[in-house]
Motif scaffolding. Structure first.
Motif, PDB file in Angstrom:
ATOM      1  N   PHE A  13      71.616  41.998  30.227  1.00 12.77           N
ATOM      2  CA  PHE A  13      70.176  42.235  30.133  1.00 12.77           C
ATOM      3  C   PHE A  13      69.486  41.922  31.456  1.00 12.77           C
ATOM      4  O   PHE A  13      69.700  40.880  32.053  1.00 12.77           O
ATOM      5  N   ALA A  14      68.676  42.880  31.891  1.00 14.43           N
ATOM      6  CA  ALA A  14      67.896  42.816  33.132  1.00 14.43           C
ATOM      7  C   ALA A  14      68.708  43.282  34.338  1.00 14.43           C
ATOM      8  O   ALA A  14      68.173  43.419  35.420  1.00 14.43           O
ATOM      9  N   ALA A  15      69.987  43.566  34.122  1.00 16.18           N
ATOM     10  CA  ALA A  15      70.800  44.092  35.218  1.00 16.18           C
ATOM     11  C   ALA A  15      70.835  45.609  35.134  1.00 16.18           C
ATOM     12  O   ALA A  15      70.706  46.186  34.072  1.00 16.18           O
ATOM     13  N   GLY A  16      71.042  46.275  36.272  1.00 20.07           N
ATOM     14  CA  GLY A  16      71.105  47.724  36.273  1.00 20.07           C
ATOM     15  C   GLY A  16      72.416  48.229  35.718  1.00 20.07           C
ATOM     16  O   GLY A  16      73.420  47.527  35.688  1.00 20.07           O
ATOM     17  N   ALA A  17      72.413  49.475  35.271  1.00 18.55           N
ATOM     18  CA  ALA A  17      73.622  50.086  34.731  1.00 18.55           C
ATOM     19  C   ALA A  17      74.590  50.403  35.856  1.00 18.55           C
ATOM     20  O   ALA A  17      74.199  50.739  36.970  1.00 18.55           O
ATOM     21  N   ILE A  18      75.855  50.309  35.558  1.00 14.02           N
ATOM     22  CA  ILE A  18      76.895  50.635  36.522  1.00 14.02           C
ATOM     23  C   ILE A  18      77.726  51.769  35.937  1.00 14.02           C
ATOM     24  O   ILE A  18      78.321  51.627  34.868  1.00 14.02           O
ATOM     25  N   PHE A  19      77.746  52.921  36.597  1.00  9.48           N
ATOM     26  CA  PHE A  19      78.504  54.063  36.105  1.00  9.48           C
ATOM     27  C   PHE A  19      79.897  54.020  36.723  1.00  9.48           C
ATOM     28  O   PHE A  19      80.046  53.918  37.937  1.00  9.48           O
ATOM     29  N   LEU A  20      80.889  54.125  35.871  1.00 11.38           N
ATOM     30  CA  LEU A  20      82.252  53.940  36.346  1.00 11.38           C
ATOM     31  C   LEU A  20      83.055  55.227  36.429  1.00 11.38           C
ATOM     32  O   LEU A  20      84.057  55.283  37.114  1.00 11.38           O
ATOM     33  N   ALA A  21      82.660  56.241  35.683  1.00 10.31           N
ATOM     34  CA  ALA A  21      83.427  57.482  35.705  1.00 10.31           C
ATOM     35  C   ALA A  21      82.567  58.619  35.189  1.00 10.31           C
ATOM     36  O   ALA A  21      81.583  58.387  34.498  1.00 10.31           O
ATOM     37  N   ASP A  22      82.942  59.839  35.520  1.00 12.92           N
ATOM     38  CA  ASP A  22      82.207  60.997  35.034  1.00 12.92           C
ATOM     39  C   ASP A  22      82.842  61.530  33.758  1.00 12.92           C
ATOM     40  O   ASP A  22      84.051  61.458  33.564  1.00 12.92           O
ATOM     41  N   GLY A 174      93.803  66.178  19.215  1.00 14.27           N
ATOM     42  CA  GLY A 174      93.936  65.555  17.905  1.00 14.27           C
ATOM     43  C   GLY A 174      93.906  64.059  17.834  1.00 14.27           C
ATOM     44  O   GLY A 174      94.239  63.481  16.809  1.00 14.27           O
ATOM     45  N   VAL A 175      93.495  63.354  18.891  1.00 16.13           N
ATOM     46  CA  VAL A 175      93.407  61.902  18.835  1.00 16.13           C
ATOM     47  C   VAL A 175      92.101  61.510  18.150  1.00 16.13           C
ATOM     48  O   VAL A 175      91.069  62.120  18.378  1.00 16.13           O
ATOM     49  N   ALA A 176      92.134  60.494  17.309  1.00 17.85           N
ATOM     50  CA  ALA A 176      90.927  60.070  16.597  1.00 17.85           C
ATOM     51  C   ALA A 176      89.906  59.519  17.579  1.00 17.85           C
ATOM     52  O   ALA A 176      90.165  58.561  18.294  1.00 17.85           O
ATOM     53  N   ALA A 177      88.705  60.115  17.587  1.00 16.94           N
ATOM     54  CA  ALA A 177      87.693  59.739  18.574  1.00 16.94           C
ATOM     55  C   ALA A 177      87.126  58.354  18.330  1.00 16.94           C
ATOM     56  O   ALA A 177      86.620  57.715  19.245  1.00 16.94           O
ATOM     57  N   ASP A 178      87.163  57.876  17.069  1.00 16.53           N
ATOM     58  CA  ASP A 178      86.622  56.538  16.803  1.00 16.53           C
ATOM     59  C   ASP A 178      87.733  55.510  16.680  1.00 16.53           C
ATOM     60  O   ASP A 178      87.564  54.459  16.085  1.00 16.53           O
ATOM     61  N   SER A 179      88.884  55.810  17.282  1.00 24.30           N
ATOM     62  CA  SER A 179      90.023  54.906  17.218  1.00 24.30           C
ATOM     63  C   SER A 179      89.723  53.603  17.943  1.00 24.30           C
ATOM     64  O   SER A 179      89.357  53.605  19.117  1.00 24.30           O
ATOM     65  N   VAL A 180      89.891  52.476  17.264  1.00 22.67           N
ATOM     66  CA  VAL A 180      89.661  51.178  17.886  1.00 22.67           C
ATOM     67  C   VAL A 180      90.646  50.934  19.031  1.00 22.67           C
ATOM     68  O   VAL A 180      90.244  50.458  20.100  1.00 22.67           O
ATOM     69  N   PRO A 181      91.934  51.254  18.887  1.00 26.38           N
ATOM     70  CA  PRO A 181      92.845  51.062  20.026  1.00 26.38           C
ATOM     71  C   PRO A 181      92.435  51.873  21.257  1.00 26.38           C
ATOM     72  O   PRO A 181      92.575  51.397  22.384  1.00 26.38           O
ATOM     73  N   VAL A 182      91.937  53.109  21.040  1.00 24.67           N
ATOM     74  CA  VAL A 182      91.478  53.909  22.170  1.00 24.67           C
ATOM     75  C   VAL A 182      90.307  53.215  22.854  1.00 24.67           C
ATOM     76  O   VAL A 182      90.246  53.099  24.077  1.00 24.67           O
ATOM     77  N   ALA A 183      89.361  52.720  22.059  1.00 21.48           N
ATOM     78  CA  ALA A 183      88.192  52.038  22.617  1.00 21.48           C
ATOM     79  C   ALA A 183      88.599  50.789  23.388  1.00 21.48           C
ATOM     80  O   ALA A 183      88.094  50.524  24.490  1.00 21.48           O
ATOM     81  N   MET A 184      89.508  50.020  22.831  1.00 25.55           N
ATOM     82  CA  MET A 184      89.946  48.807  23.501  1.00 25.55           C
ATOM     83  C   MET A 184      90.626  49.129  24.829  1.00 25.55           C
ATOM     84  O   MET A 184      90.424  48.437  25.831  1.00 25.55           O
ATOM     85  N   GLU A 185      91.408  50.186  24.853  1.00 24.37           N
ATOM     86  CA  GLU A 185      92.068  50.590  26.091  1.00 24.37           C
ATOM     87  C   GLU A 185      91.029  50.976  27.145  1.00 24.37           C
ATOM     88  O   GLU A 185      91.162  50.641  28.318  1.00 24.37           O
ATOM     89  N   VAL A 186      89.974  51.675  26.688  1.00 23.70           N
ATOM     90  CA  VAL A 186      88.908  52.083  27.601  1.00 23.70           C
ATOM     91  C   VAL A 186      88.214  50.863  28.202  1.00 23.70           C
ATOM     92  O   VAL A 186      88.044  50.757  29.423  1.00 23.70           O
ATOM     93  N   PHE A 187      87.817  49.912  27.356  1.00 28.01           N
ATOM     94  CA  PHE A 187      87.080  48.750  27.846  1.00 28.01           C
ATOM     95  C   PHE A 187      87.959  47.812  28.674  1.00 28.01           C
ATOM     96  O   PHE A 187      87.493  47.231  29.657  1.00 28.01           O
ATOM     97  N   ARG A 188      89.218  47.666  28.288  1.00 25.93           N
ATOM     98  CA  ARG A 188      90.112  46.783  29.061  1.00 25.93           C
ATOM     99  C   ARG A 188      90.412  47.345  30.440  1.00 25.93           C
ATOM    100  O   ARG A 188      90.717  46.606  31.371  1.00 25.93           O
ATOM    101  N   SER A 189      90.346  48.672  30.577  1.00 32.78           N
ATOM    102  CA  SER A 189      90.706  49.298  31.851  1.00 32.78           C
ATOM    103  C   SER A 189      89.651  49.096  32.935  1.00 32.78           C
ATOM    104  O   SER A 189      89.904  49.369  34.108  1.00 32.78           O
ATOM    105  N   SER A 190      88.464  48.622  32.546  1.00 35.88           N
ATOM    106  CA  SER A 190      87.394  48.365  33.516  1.00 35.88           C
ATOM    107  C   SER A 190      87.211  46.862  33.676  1.00 35.88           C
ATOM    108  O   SER A 190      86.976  46.158  32.694  1.00 35.88           O
ATOM    109  N   PRO A 191      87.301  46.324  34.896  1.00 41.39           N
ATOM    110  CA  PRO A 191      87.177  44.874  35.096  1.00 41.39           C
ATOM    111  C   PRO A 191      85.895  44.284  34.519  1.00 41.39           C
ATOM    112  O   PRO A 191      85.921  43.202  33.924  1.00 41.39           O
ATOM    113  N   LYS A 192      84.768  44.971  34.670  1.00 39.40           N
ATOM    114  CA  LYS A 192      83.499  44.414  34.179  1.00 39.40           C
ATOM    115  C   LYS A 192      83.439  44.413  32.642  1.00 39.40           C
ATOM    116  O   LYS A 192      82.963  43.454  32.034  1.00 39.40           O
ATOM    117  N   HIS A 193      83.907  45.481  32.034  1.00 33.69           N
ATOM    118  CA  HIS A 193      83.915  45.541  30.568  1.00 33.69           C
ATOM    119  C   HIS A 193      84.910  44.525  29.995  1.00 33.69           C
ATOM    120  O   HIS A 193      84.659  43.883  28.991  1.00 33.69           O
TER     121      HIS A 193
END
Length: 226
Positions: A13-22, A174-193
């Motif tokens: 909160f109060a920090a600017g957004a950081i865009f990591l990928a397109d 055909g990968v489930a878009a709301d897959s929790v493992p997919v989300a975790m992989e996404v967030f773990r792959s970014s140092p800030k997340h």
């Protein structure tokens, strides 16, 4: 090969957004439904879809285009494609998603010797609102041009020390878009997340997702110290 297209945001909160990928387009959702498509039949045949979408014709058609046809689901009586009944659900309801995400985040924290988070109604309320808002404006700035932290005060909560992780995920093949493992992989792959999920200063969390009409899924993790 499974392809996962993501765009992620991290903010305190109060920090600017950081865009990591397109982002990249990942599906053909949004196309005009086939005249034979029977949305009521499609919903009534598959309980998981009816639970997720009711009889919303556009959402059901988008599901069929992105996932259903590849899964072998029938979209009208007599449809020669695939099977009539499938056991697995592609979409989770928000409550199950939040619980599953909390379990995986806490397991990850435990592996690093960090105390677990508690699921918070405060964070859940904000996460679900913010996931919907991110489909309109993918930013830590809300559609009303205020910071994401104002969502807490909109609910009458104190802001405290809060943090937000956001991801826009488009799934192909055909990968489930709301897959929790997919989300975790996404967030773990970014140092800030990753650091946000492991921050010992946070005691509470809430998780939300929203599936847009174009098939993209917006996921939000909210963390708070009170």
């Amino acid at each position: 090969m499974k392809k996962v297209f993501v765009r992620v945001l991290f903010g305190i909160f109060a920090a600017g957004a950081i865009f990591l990928a397109d982002p990249a387009s990942a599906n053909a959702a949004g196309s005009k439904p086939d005249p034979k498509f029977d949305h009521k039949y499609y919903a009534d045949t598959y309980a998981d879809l009816k639970s997720a979408f009711g009889y919303d014709r556009d959402d059901l058609w988008n599901h069929y285009v992105v996932f259903g046809k590849k899964e072998g689901r029938k979209c009208y009586p007599g449809d020669p494609n695939g099977k009539t009944v499938l056991g697995a659900s592609r979409f989770m309801n928000p409550s199950d998603f939040a619980k599953a995400m909390l379990e995986q985040v806490n397991a990850y924290r435990a592996s690093k010797g960090i105390a677990p988070l508690q699921l918070s109604k405060k964070c859940l309320d904000v996460a679900n609102v913010r996931a919907t808002e991110c489909a309109t404006k993918f930013s830590h700035t809300r559609p009303n041009r205020t910071s994401f932290g104002s969502a807490y005060t909109d609910f009458g909560y104190t802001e405290g020390y809060v943090c937000e992780n956001c991801a826009k995920i488009g799934i192909a093949e055909g990968v489930a878009a709301d897959s929790v493992p997919v989300a975790m992989e996404v967030f773990r792959s970014s140092p800030k997340h990753d650091a946000a999920m492991l921050d010992p200063n946070y005691n509470f969390a809430g998780f939300g997702f929203y599936t847009a009409n174009d098939g993209n899924v917006y996921m939000v993790q909210e963390f708070s110290n009170d």
